[in-house]
Write an enzyme that holds these catalytic residues in place. Sequence first.
Site, mmCIF file in Angstrom:
data_model
loop_
_atom_site.group_PDB
_atom_site.id
_atom_site.type_symbol
_atom_site.label_atom_id
_atom_site.label_comp_id
_atom_site.label_asym_id
_atom_site.label_seq_id
_atom_site.Cartn_x
_atom_site.Cartn_y
_atom_site.Cartn_z
ATOM 1 N N GLU A 2 -20.082 -18.808 -1.130
ATOM 2 C CA GLU A 2 -18.657 -18.482 -1.037
ATOM 3 C C GLU A 2 -18.450 -16.961 -1.076
ATOM 4 O OE1 GLU A 2 -15.332 -17.608 -4.003
ATOM 5 O OE2 GLU A 2 -16.139 -19.596 -4.467
ATOM 6 N N HIS A 3 -19.132 -16.294 -1.996
ATOM 7 C CA HIS A 3 -19.039 -14.834 -2.088
ATOM 8 C C HIS A 3 -19.581 -14.161 -0.822
ATOM 9 C CE1 HIS A 3 -18.230 -13.773 -6.501
ATOM 10 N NE2 HIS A 3 -18.047 -15.084 -6.412
#
Length: 459
Positions: A82-83
């Site tokens: 996600e990051h």
Amino acid sequence: MTSRTYTTTARTSSEGRAVARTQTLLKGIAGAGTVRKTTLPGGLRVVTETLPSVRSVTFGIWAHVGSRDETPSLNGATHYLEHLLFKGTGRRTALDISAAIDEVGGEMNAFTAKEYTCYYARVLDTDLPLAIDVVCDMLTGSLIETEDVDAERGVILEEIAMTEDDPGDCVHDLFAHTMLGDTPLGRPVLGSVDTVNALTADRIRRFYKKHYDPTHLVVTAAGNVDHAKVVSSVRRAFERAGALGRPDAAPIAPRSGSRAIRTAGRVELLGRKTEQAHVVLGVPGMARTDERRWAMGVLNTALGGGMSSRLFQEVREKRGLAYSVYSFTSGFADCGLFGVYAGCRPNQVHDVLKICRDELDKVVSEGLTDDEIRRAIGQLRGSTVLGLEDTGALMHRLGKSELCWGEHMSVDEMLARISAVTPDEVREVARDVLGARPSLSVIGPLKDRQAARLDDAVA
């Protein structure tokens, strides 16, 4: 509005091959609140809710992947990924991604849960084409460079440290482990220091390729939107990235199963030098698709969902033993949890636990009063509507409905389901759920003698 499908339109190519299927899932008044869904070839779903009276739009892409899809050695990979999707694509650097949304006054973020991941941007309606282009580019064109993986590792480790510094948050991770053990659902979404340090760029790239297939994705938009234009823009963005997939692929179905949680009477204590002791006393709950969830919601609200709830009144108002005390439910595809949280001074932890256990036992044996149930139904109805008063909340509802339930329910239908809950249904759920022997998770500076007495709360 109802959840029936009113219209279905299948668009075809010049060769007669079906290329898209559009459905009106909820028909609003004069178009407002109308929910439409288009399934593109390759299995990508686009769901929108039209609100002509607002000037904003929240656009999101949901991935059918969460921390429960990780092996033990991959714990934390979903959140790590996600990051990394914000770190750059073949068309944009990390700065380009953030600057594009910032310069139009928009907001962009993402979150990872145990069963799904969501990326979203909230912008003015006139800036929706930009939001679609940026978020779709992130989802389809992420580079996941080794240097970005290494740089972001420090950020993830700081996020883990930040969570561990917040015992009121950390105790919920401990409770999941207490109830579900060393399983995908029992492990933390963020992963651990060891697993995050062990993740490599190659492993994360493989995870990305496996789980970000269009059949696993749902695109959602809520606000002043034109459904056909959103579909066209999304399709163009995915086609440009070569990410529409096989034309004959079908969307993945919502998760299902019948996982049973058999934990009972388990106690986990994490010693910390904190000012308060943080406790969660809980039992197995129910899956999110369980038809009894409406009665469970009323029960949870009456027990610990507000200032007039039993637990708030007994623990805080009458005795002043805690500032924060509440109950909660967590529903997954195949199981669920019910818990009571409280934060109190360490020397009062046993008094708080006894009151909470006594109240749960009392509800099992005597039930809630009709007045408590009536008040809880009213509170739940009001909070349901008030919680959907912005485009971000509506976008979240669209994504979860499509990804987790596979159906869309209007607000009126939800209110009717809540209003239809009877006192007998609430009392039956109380007996079935709260009658189980509880388990307990505690974080705090408890002395040996205090720790030895924790078993009393689950006896």
